[in-house]
Design an enzyme around this catalytic site. Sequence first.
Site, PDB file in Angstrom:
ATOM      1  CG  MET A  26      -1.914  -1.185   1.156  1.00  0.00           C
ATOM      2  SD  MET A  26      -3.446  -0.903   2.020  1.00  0.00           S
ATOM      3  CE  MET A  26      -2.859  -0.576   3.658  1.00  0.00           C
ATOM      4  CG  LEU A  29       6.968   1.162  -0.640  1.00  0.00           C
ATOM      5  CD1 LEU A  29       7.590   0.739  -1.973  1.00  0.00           C
ATOM      6  CD2 LEU A  29       5.970   0.123  -0.170  1.00  0.00           C
ATOM      7  CD  GLN A  31      15.724  -0.763   3.760  1.00  0.00           C
ATOM      8  OE1 GLN A  31      16.060  -1.869   3.325  1.00  0.00           O
ATOM      9  NE2 GLN A  31      15.708   0.307   2.987  1.00  0.00           N
ATOM     10  CG  HIS A  33       7.025  -2.308   2.114  1.00  0.00           C
ATOM     11  ND1 HIS A  33       6.934  -1.218   2.950  1.00  0.00           N
ATOM     12  CD2 HIS A  33       5.797  -2.876   2.120  1.00  0.00           C
ATOM     13  CE1 HIS A  33       5.711  -1.130   3.429  1.00  0.00           C
ATOM     14  NE2 HIS A  33       4.999  -2.117   2.945  1.00  0.00           N
ATOM     15  CD  GLN A  57      -6.213  -3.607   2.684  1.00  0.00           C
ATOM     16  OE1 GLN A  57      -6.141  -4.085   1.549  1.00  0.00           O
ATOM     17  NE2 GLN A  57      -5.230  -3.751   3.564  1.00  0.00           N
ATOM     18  N   GLY A 149       4.663 -10.629   3.753  1.00  0.00           N
ATOM     19  CA  GLY A 149       5.438 -10.594   4.997  1.00  0.00           C
ATOM     20  C   GLY A 149       4.721 -11.338   6.124  1.00  0.00           C
ATOM     21  CE  LYS A 151       3.805  -4.996  11.532  1.00  0.00           C
ATOM     22  NZ  LYS A 151       2.752  -4.598  10.613  1.00  0.00           N
ATOM     23  CD  GLN A 155      -2.213  -8.863   4.274  1.00  0.00           C
ATOM     24  OE1 GLN A 155      -3.040  -7.992   4.399  1.00  0.00           O
ATOM     25  NE2 GLN A 155      -0.959  -8.610   3.915  1.00  0.00           N
ATOM     26  CB  SER A 187       4.492  -1.285  10.826  1.00  0.00           C
ATOM     27  OG  SER A 187       3.232  -0.712  10.547  1.00  0.00           O
TER      28      SER A 187
HETATM   29  O1  PAF Z   1      -0.337  -5.869   3.540  1.00  0.00           O
HETATM   30  C1  PAF Z   1      -0.723  -4.912   2.839  1.00  0.00           C
HETATM   31  O2  PAF Z   1      -0.013  -3.927   2.646  1.00  0.00           O
HETATM   32  C2  PAF Z   1      -2.098  -4.966   2.201  1.00  0.00           C
HETATM   33  O3  PAF Z   1      -3.019  -5.594   3.030  1.00  0.00           O
HETATM   34  C3  PAF Z   1      -2.102  -5.609   0.799  1.00  0.00           C
HETATM   35  C4  PAF Z   1      -1.684  -7.070   0.855  1.00  0.00           C
HETATM   36  C5  PAF Z   1      -1.138  -4.842  -0.107  1.00  0.00           C
HETATM   37  C6  PAF Z   1      -3.495  -5.543   0.186  1.00  0.00           C
HETATM   38  O4  PAF Z   1      -3.933  -4.232   0.047  1.00  0.00           O
END
Ligand code: PAF
Length: 288
Positions: A26, A29, A31, A33, A57, A149, A151, A155, A187
Amino acid sequence: MQIVHTIEDLRAALRPYDSPAFVATMGNLHQGHMALVRTAKPLGDVTVASIFVNRLQFAPHEDFDTYPRTLEADCDQLASTGCDVVFAPSEKDLYPEPQGFKVHPPPELADILEGHFRPGFFVGVCTVVMKLFQCVFSEAKGPRHAVFGKKDYQQQMVIRNMVQQLALPVNIVGAETQRAEDGLALSSRNGYLSDTERTEAVHLSLALRSLARDALAAADGLPAQREALEERAMHALSQRGWQPDYLTVRRRCDLQVPQALDATSAQRLVVLGAARLGSTRLIDNFEV
Ligand code: PAF
């Protein structure tokens, strides 16, 4: 590195390749990511990252509007980490009409923990991930990989289940959580913390580590002692000024509570937690 905004341009950019390795984000970004991108890089012949803040979401009271949008800085980081294609659609590009078709994950997995405190969250995640997979992998002829990830432990598990039950030809790869020097899980939401909160923030991971030690020490007695151990961990965090949603010991295989039989068969466990520090909600976990 190519930056594309529409599904059509993404498909055109990926047409020459056989085997994309994909990281969904999303944006904003860090480290953590970049570690996902580095994990993805050797898996395919083209590395793709998406940047899309997915309204589906977020609950109405959550931080969709204030979620940091930092496209330029994100692209700089991705380029220097070796990403080949960035897909950064607008809402109109990804959802040209209201998204009526949605992916509903099973309640036993998606309505617990994060899903309990964020109703509808996993419907939004599954729907966008399914759609992103359709966009990224539609031209692929070879193996398709997507890195998520650990973390976001639940998910990742929900997405693995979606892929399995819907027979999606995508290999889900889990990447370890990246941590700051003091142990705080990286995060995007850490950016919301004040200096004092940032110093305090590591205590979520410390509380989870201590719960994991207690769970191990309880051994076969864990099913009977679990609730008391969890309450003690939540109480300790509350005393420090946090508002915990949950700190809990679960089975790694399905995130359900460990049963007596599991303890004797050395069922593998994970501790997971979510708690609010000021107005920032943080999550973390450790495999025990
Ligand atoms: O983990 C995230 O950043 C989001 O939930 C994702 C997987 C990109 C979906 O929008």
